[in-house]
Design a protein around this motif. Structure first.
Motif, PDB file in Angstrom:
ATOM      1  N   GLY A  92       0.805  -1.216   0.000  1.00  0.00           N
ATOM      2  CA  GLY A  92       0.000   0.000   0.000  1.00  0.00           C
ATOM      3  C   GLY A  92       0.829   1.254   0.000  1.00  0.00           C
ATOM      4  O   GLY A  92       0.298   2.343   0.152  1.00  0.00           O
ATOM      5  N   ALA A  93       2.156   1.140  -0.129  1.00  0.00           N
ATOM      6  CA  ALA A  93       3.018   2.315  -0.116  1.00  0.00           C
ATOM      7  C   ALA A  93       4.086   2.165  -1.181  1.00  0.00           C
ATOM      8  O   ALA A  93       4.429   1.062  -1.569  1.00  0.00           O
ATOM      9  CB  ALA A  93       3.667   2.472   1.263  1.00  0.00           C
ATOM     10  N   MET A 201      -0.553  -3.499 -12.212  1.00  0.00           N
ATOM     11  CA  MET A 201      -1.218  -2.417 -11.468  1.00  0.00           C
ATOM     12  C   MET A 201      -0.289  -1.822 -10.424  1.00  0.00           C
ATOM     13  O   MET A 201      -0.273  -0.602 -10.212  1.00  0.00           O
ATOM     14  CB  MET A 201      -2.503  -2.937 -10.835  1.00  0.00           C
ATOM     15  N   TRP A 202       0.480  -2.669  -9.738  1.00  0.00           N
ATOM     16  CA  TRP A 202       1.426  -2.157  -8.735  1.00  0.00           C
ATOM     17  C   TRP A 202       2.446  -1.245  -9.404  1.00  0.00           C
ATOM     18  O   TRP A 202       2.742  -0.160  -8.906  1.00  0.00           O
ATOM     19  CB  TRP A 202       2.116  -3.329  -8.034  1.00  0.00           C
ATOM     20  N   VAL A 288      -6.768  -1.463  -4.658  1.00  0.00           N
ATOM     21  CA  VAL A 288      -7.940  -0.661  -5.024  1.00  0.00           C
ATOM     22  C   VAL A 288      -7.690   0.824  -4.837  1.00  0.00           C
ATOM     23  O   VAL A 288      -8.004   1.649  -5.703  1.00  0.00           O
ATOM     24  CB  VAL A 288      -9.168  -1.111  -4.204  1.00  0.00           C
ATOM     25  N   GLY A 289      -7.106   1.197  -3.704  1.00  0.00           N
ATOM     26  CA  GLY A 289      -6.938   2.611  -3.403  1.00  0.00           C
ATOM     27  C   GLY A 289      -6.014   3.351  -4.338  1.00  0.00           C
ATOM     28  O   GLY A 289      -6.103   4.577  -4.466  1.00  0.00           O
ATOM     29  N   GLY A 290      -5.114   2.644  -5.024  1.00  0.00           N
ATOM     30  CA  GLY A 290      -4.163   3.309  -5.901  1.00  0.00           C
ATOM     31  C   GLY A 290      -4.533   3.325  -7.362  1.00  0.00           C
ATOM     32  O   GLY A 290      -3.824   3.925  -8.175  1.00  0.00           O
ATOM     33  N   ALA A 319     -13.251   0.884 -14.254  1.00  0.00           N
ATOM     34  CA  ALA A 319     -13.956   2.088 -13.792  1.00  0.00           C
ATOM     35  C   ALA A 319     -13.067   2.961 -12.921  1.00  0.00           C
ATOM     36  O   ALA A 319     -13.245   4.186 -12.876  1.00  0.00           O
ATOM     37  CB  ALA A 319     -15.215   1.677 -13.022  1.00  0.00           C
ATOM     38  N   ALA A 320     -12.111   2.356 -12.226  1.00  0.00           N
ATOM     39  CA  ALA A 320     -11.279   3.107 -11.288  1.00  0.00           C
ATOM     40  C   ALA A 320     -10.063   3.743 -11.942  1.00  0.00           C
ATOM     41  O   ALA A 320      -9.554   4.755 -11.448  1.00  0.00           O
ATOM     42  CB  ALA A 320     -10.829   2.193 -10.148  1.00  0.00           C
TER      43      ALA A 320
END
Length: 471
Positions: A92-93, A201-202, A288-290, A319-320
């Motif tokens: 997440g970072a 994605m990462w 998801v958040g990124g 969509a994101a």
């Protein structure tokens, strides 16, 4: 019947189709590979030889290099080199710079194969439980289209090193960054299936400067619950890969796929520790958040019959991510690139940046303009020059995105008062996402340096384009 092929780990020399065997990798400590490279002209690749270290040369039958499902490995590491450390960031970072990481975690140079000499690099990243042969049906079409194709085995898979788990997605994606550095590739498009899509994605979130385009196949941004993945990891560590084969086949392909024995053998070859470590990485990741920060042009491809990552999950990703689009392939389960190779290959090609001068020229200026260009014996050398040298060598470079190149082109054409060229590049700028307001800012800024008359003529030329579009 789909056959399985196994070969000695080796390294393929980019664009020459030559593989050379390497020494085994030590399981702990320094990760070293002994590499002996035989340089052979590209035109002679069908007669390439394997040269085992310390052994006499022996011819390799061309049939051994046909496309079949199986291990077509080629090693990748600096000769006698040391594997760099894994990235320090959590999933997440942002990760640390390449080569940095906490003590005890190592970034590895994964087993890989490079084909093609094109200016646009494409990385093919597979699913957990597969090796690089998953992409056998896609490699030749991509090379034929002009791409430099890099496919690899995830850590703990195929012929890649197997560091002890658990792994994080940052570790697995960091291996791709280390591979690109090892190959001297600054940026690449990433095509990934399942875990490979998560890697894409990462990278798009945490290393956007390294990513041109993304094609995310049969994947998810959050594939919980994590307890299920830990249970699977514990199971294979305790009972081996045979304990998950049957349930995996039911997700990978549809009932109509036919003989899946080659797939079963591929899965059984995966080291239990490598598979378990990747399961733990999937269970702990949440992308998801990124997704909203991903700027690379993105195509999401889903299998209509995929029970592992159904089309609904692909739709959430599309969509994101700003500007992303989704395609759904009927009759495909989780390994759609294997089950429906023609459909997936066509979509993958549509999601990549142009790899040749003619393709880039058409992408920027449009087919109508290129097709109506009058090519004669008199101007043919010039047309070939601009197609190959300008469109093929400059516009395809990864250092600037097409919006930026369009803005620069508008400024230069304005200063040269090349109004005919300017109008078609105004259309190209609109096609690349520049708004009319942004085009106006480019012309205004250019006018401050090249003079009011030139900028005034450029505004008039751009306005004619807008008026024609509004008519």
């Amino acid at each position: 019947m789909r056959q399985v092929r196994t070969t000695t780990p080796s390294k393929t020399i980019a664009g020459q189709g030559v593989r050379t065997p390497v020494a085994p990798v030590r399981p702990t400590g320094e990760l070293r590979l002994g590499i002996r490279i035989a340089y052979v002209p590209a035109s002679c690749h069908h007669a390439a030889r394997h040269h085992p270290i310390g052994a006499p040369d022996r011819s390799t039958p061309p049939a051994d290099r046909t496309r079949r499902l199986g291990r077509t490995a080629s090693a990748g590491s600096r000769p006698g080199g040391r594997a760099a450390a894994a990235p320090a960031g959590e999933d997440g970072a942002p990760a640390a710079a390449v080569g940095a990481g906490p003590i005890g975690r190592q970034r590895v140079i994964v087993n890989h194969e490079v084909r093609g000499r094109g200016p646009v690099a494409v990385v093919l990243a597979g699913s957990v439980g597969t090796d690089l042969s998953l992409w056998d049906a896609q490699v030749d079409p991509l090379v034929d289209a002009g791409y430099r194709v890099i496919r690899y085995d995830h850590r703990g898979h195929g012929s890649s090193p197997v560091p002890p788990g658990p792994y994080r997605l940052a570790d697995i994606a960091g291996d791709v960054l280390a591979l690109l550095d090892h190959l001297g590739v600054r940026t690449a498009s990433v095509v990934g299936v399942s875990l490979g899509g998560m890697v894409g994605m990462w990278l798009g979130t945490h290393a956007p400067e390294r990513v041109q385009n993304l094609v995310l196949c049969c994947t998810s941004a959050d594939l919980g619950p994590s307890a299920n993945w830990q249970t699977r990891a514990d199971l294979v560590r305790a009972e081996g890969m045979a304990s998950v084969v049957d349930q995996t086949m039911g997700r990978w392909v549809t009932a109509g796929y036919g003989d899946d024995s080659a797939l079963r053998e591929m899965l059984l070859r995966v080291p239990a520790e490598g598979y378990a470590g990747c399961c733990e990485a999937i269970g702990s990741m949440d992308l998801v958040g990124g997704l909203g920060r991903i700027a690379a042009p993105t195509l999401v491809v889903s299998g209509a019959q995929d029970p592992a990552t159904p089309p609904e999950q692909g739709a959430r990703i599309a969509a994101a991510i700003p500007g992303a689009r989704q395609a759904v392939v009927q009759g495909a389960a989780h390994l759609g690139v294997l089950e429906k190779p023609e459909e997936f290959t066509r979509l993958i090609l549509s999601g990549l940046p142009p790899a040749t001068g003619d393709a880039m020229r058409r992408s920027v200026l449009g087919d109508v303009h290129v097709d109506r260009t009058r090519v004669t014996e008199f101007n043919r050398p010039f047309q070939e020059y601009i197609t190959d040298s300008v469109w093929g060598s400059v516009w395809t470079r990864p250092g600037l995105d097409r919006r930026t190149r369009s803005a620069i082109t508008l400024a230069v054409l304005t200063s040269l008062r090349a109004h005919d060229e300017l109008t078609m590049h105004v259309r190209a700028a609109l096609r690349h996402g520049l708004s009319r307001e942004e085009i106006a800012e480019v012309l205004l800024h250019t006018g401050a340096y090249v003079g009011v008359p030139a900028a005034n003529a450029a505004f008039a030329a751009a306005q004619r384009v807008f008026d024609e579009d509004d008519a």
